[in-house]
Design an enzyme around this catalytic site. Structure first.
Site, PDB file in Angstrom:
ATOM      1  CE  LYS A 126      75.313  25.657  68.019  1.00  0.00           C
ATOM      2  NZ  LYS A 126      74.942  24.591  67.084  1.00  0.00           N
ATOM      3  N   GLY A 127      79.720  29.426  65.197  1.00  0.00           N
ATOM      4  CA  GLY A 127      80.888  30.282  64.985  1.00  0.00           C
ATOM      5  C   GLY A 127      80.850  31.027  63.664  1.00  0.00           C
ATOM      6  CB  CYS A 128      79.034  30.762  60.601  1.00  0.00           C
ATOM      7  SG  CYS A 128      80.071  29.358  60.241  1.00  0.00           S
ATOM      8  CD  GLN A 129      79.490  38.571  60.056  1.00  0.00           C
ATOM      9  OE1 GLN A 129      80.085  38.256  59.031  1.00  0.00           O
ATOM     10  NE2 GLN A 129      79.581  39.784  60.557  1.00  0.00           N
ATOM     11  CB  SER A 130      75.533  34.018  57.441  1.00  0.00           C
ATOM     12  OG  SER A 130      76.764  33.605  56.904  1.00  0.00           O
TER      13      SER A 130
END
Ligand SMILES: Cc1ncc(COP(=O)(O)O)c(C=O)c1O
Lengths: 138, 411
Positions: free
Chosen positions: A51-55
């Protein structure tokens, strides 16, 4: 003799220092991304999604003979490069070795400051996940 | 016109916008994210500074000189907006914090009075989340339903479906003048006519529309027209809700507080007349004051020379982007503004934008607050390059060259 994590970290920092231009650093990162130990499709689970990633990034970990084995994948090749870089340094290590690292080499490369905040957060999330795997398996 | 003349005209404008002169990673900035927010001219920066440094009295409150001066600037801005959009009277021009706040005001206040169980709100498939979610919330409260007007594969509204979609149950049609993803000027005049024919009210999300072309709310006959200041070269945190007086009068207030009241007792409060009825609390009076110079600047950009320059950029990108293998443009037609959203087969949108950034080129990537539309294209994001009249053809060329290089790296 197996190189220590600290030596590998140093190597990565030195490699990146060879490229003064950001475009070249990224070119290198992309190349590294292509060598990423690929996760098996079956391991692209919700649990392995960071979680917390753009991709989307999946990071899978399993213990073999007391050492952590990582595999990963992402939609984005730059993200793949980053995670491949982390795996190159921390793969096939004992949990205590991993926990002894401060992951500071990422900052030394300058990657973190150069990533957009969302990507930088993603990077922090990846590091947190590697640490968490190490802690769980200690 | 001669390219030299066009370039010169753009350079004259660029000189007025300090941010355009900066560098990133040691490279000249190529700012192509104007649809997200526009860079501000010196006149706007000066007005904001002037207000903070020497005026700064709370608007509409006190009799002292500073408050009076603030009020003058604030109301001057209201006049400038009224003139810009051709509103019948200044009371119909309400200051908000942006497009989002303006839509929420209508979706809450208008709906609480006029949206009933069984009614329908019609939006297009290409709306910004700001023009979807407030209506979903309103529908939930009222027991109404949201209906969607689809777009065809080139991004144009399916006007042929209106006879089926527009019936008497439709009470509100909330659609964008120009989508922030597709960059097509929508046939809002025709939409308004047909919506009114079934007795529906029409809100136009003009966040992009106000920036590209003239708007005359009386000629359009729309019931509401909303936009943000920051995309129109003004200070961030400013926005406009235009509404026809009869709707604004009939709607209950949205926020309660200071400035929006006539008399207050614990038993009953009466409200201030328009526009203050919808301007509760201390507004962003400093930002609002920047709307007048921003509008003057926007007007100075509507010359035939700058218009021709933009048309050339559109034509250039239409031809050159297509030469990049696997590149697909979303939003095509003669009604195109210089805003191009695209995907490139085999390349992630975030990767493209990250690498372009390292070349000094600022573009947008991702879902762009238009998830339903972009998902319907089968993507998790797109890349968008959006131009303002201060962008040069050379910058469009830099984008194309940059894309060639980046795509080669990513494949
Ligand atoms: C078409 C459209 N509608 C609404 C908005 C929301 O504007 P704001 O965030 O300024 O309220 C935007 C801005 O991104 C937009 O492009």
């Amino acid at each position: 003799m197996e190189k220590s994590i600290q030596v590998l970290e140093r190597e990565v920092v030195e490699e990146f220092a060879l490229f003064p231009e950001w475009m070249d650093k990224y070119e290198y990162l992309i190349e590294i991304g292509k060598s990423l130990p690929m996760i098996q499709e079956g391991n692209k689970t919700e649990e392995n999604l960071i979680k917390g990633c753009q991709s989307r990034v999946w990071l899978h970990c399993q213990m073999e003979d007391g050492r952590l084995q990582f595999s990963a994948d992402s939609d984005a090749i730059i993200t793949k490069g980053i995670i491949a870089l982390l795996i190159r340094v921390y793969n096939n290590r004992r949990p205590d070795e991993i926990l002894s690292s401060d992951f500071g080499f990422i900052r030394e490369i300058g990657l973190q400051e150069n990533l957009t905040p969302t990507r930088a957060n993603g990077l922090v999330s990846m590091i947190d996940r590697i640490r968490a795997y190490a802690t769980q398996n200690q | 016109m001669n390219r030299e003349i066009l370039n010169q005209a753009v350079e004259e404008i660029r000189k007025q916008v300090p941010a355009l002169g900066r560098t990133v990673y040691g490279k000249p900035l190529v700012y192509l994210d104007n649809a997200a927010t526009a860079q501000k001219p010196q006149s706007v920066l000066d007005r904001v500074h002037q207000m903070n440094a020497g005026v700064n009295g709370n608007v509409h409150r006190a009799v002292h000189r500073l408050s009076e001066e603030t009020t003058l600037w604030y109301e001057e801005a209201r006049d400038a907006v009224k003139d810009l959009i051709g509103a019948a009277e200044r009371a119909e021009v309400i200051f908000t914090s942006g497009t989002t706040a303006a839509i929420n005001t209508v979706a809450y206040a208008w709906s609480s009075r006029f949206l009933k169980a069984g009614d329908v709100v019609l939006v297009s498939q290409a709306e910004h989340h700001s023009n979807i979610v407030p209506w979903q919330l309103a529908c939930e409260r009222a027991g109404a339903t949201l209906r969607v007007l689809p777009v065809d594969e080139s991004g144009q509204w399916r006007m042929d479906l209106l006879p089926q979609l527009l019936d008497e149950r439709v009470r509100m049609v909330a659609v964008s003048h120009i989508s922030n993803v597709l960059g097509l000027v929508n046939p809002i005049q025709e939409m308004i006519r047909q919506a009114h024919a079934v007795g529906a009210c029409v809100l136009i999300d003009g966040a992009q529309g106000i920036v590209h072309g003239q708007v005359d709310v009386q000629a359009l006959d729309c019931d509401f027209y909303v936009f943000s200041g920051h995309k129109l070269y003004a200070e961030t945190g400013t926005g406009i809700l235009y509404g026809k007086r009869r709707w604004l009068e009939a709607m209950p207030p949205f926020l309660g507080g200071g400035d929006m009241v006539d008399t207050v007792t614990f038993e009953k409060t009466t409200y201030a007349p328009l526009p203050l009825k919808f301007e509760a609390g201390t507004g962003n009076f400093i930002g609002a004051a920047s709307l007048a110079p921003a509008i003057a600047f926007a007007r100075s950009l509507t010359t035939p020379t700058l218009e021709e320059n933009q048309q050339e950029i559109i034509q250039y990108l239409n031809e050159e982007l297509r030469r990049i293998e696997g590149l697909q443009i979303y939003g095509e037609g003669p009604n195109k503004i210089p805003l191009f959203s695209f995907s490139v087969a085999g390349c992630n949108h975030g990767d493209i934008a990250t690498l372009l950034d390292k070349l000094g080129i600022a573009v947008r990537s991702g879902l762009m607050c238009c998830e339903p539309l972009i998902s319907s294209f089968g993507h998790t994001g797109l890349v968008r390059a959006s131009f303002a009249p201060y962008n040069t053809l050379a910058e469009a060329e830099a984008l194309v060259q940059g894309l060639h290089r980046v795509v080669r790296m990513l494949r």
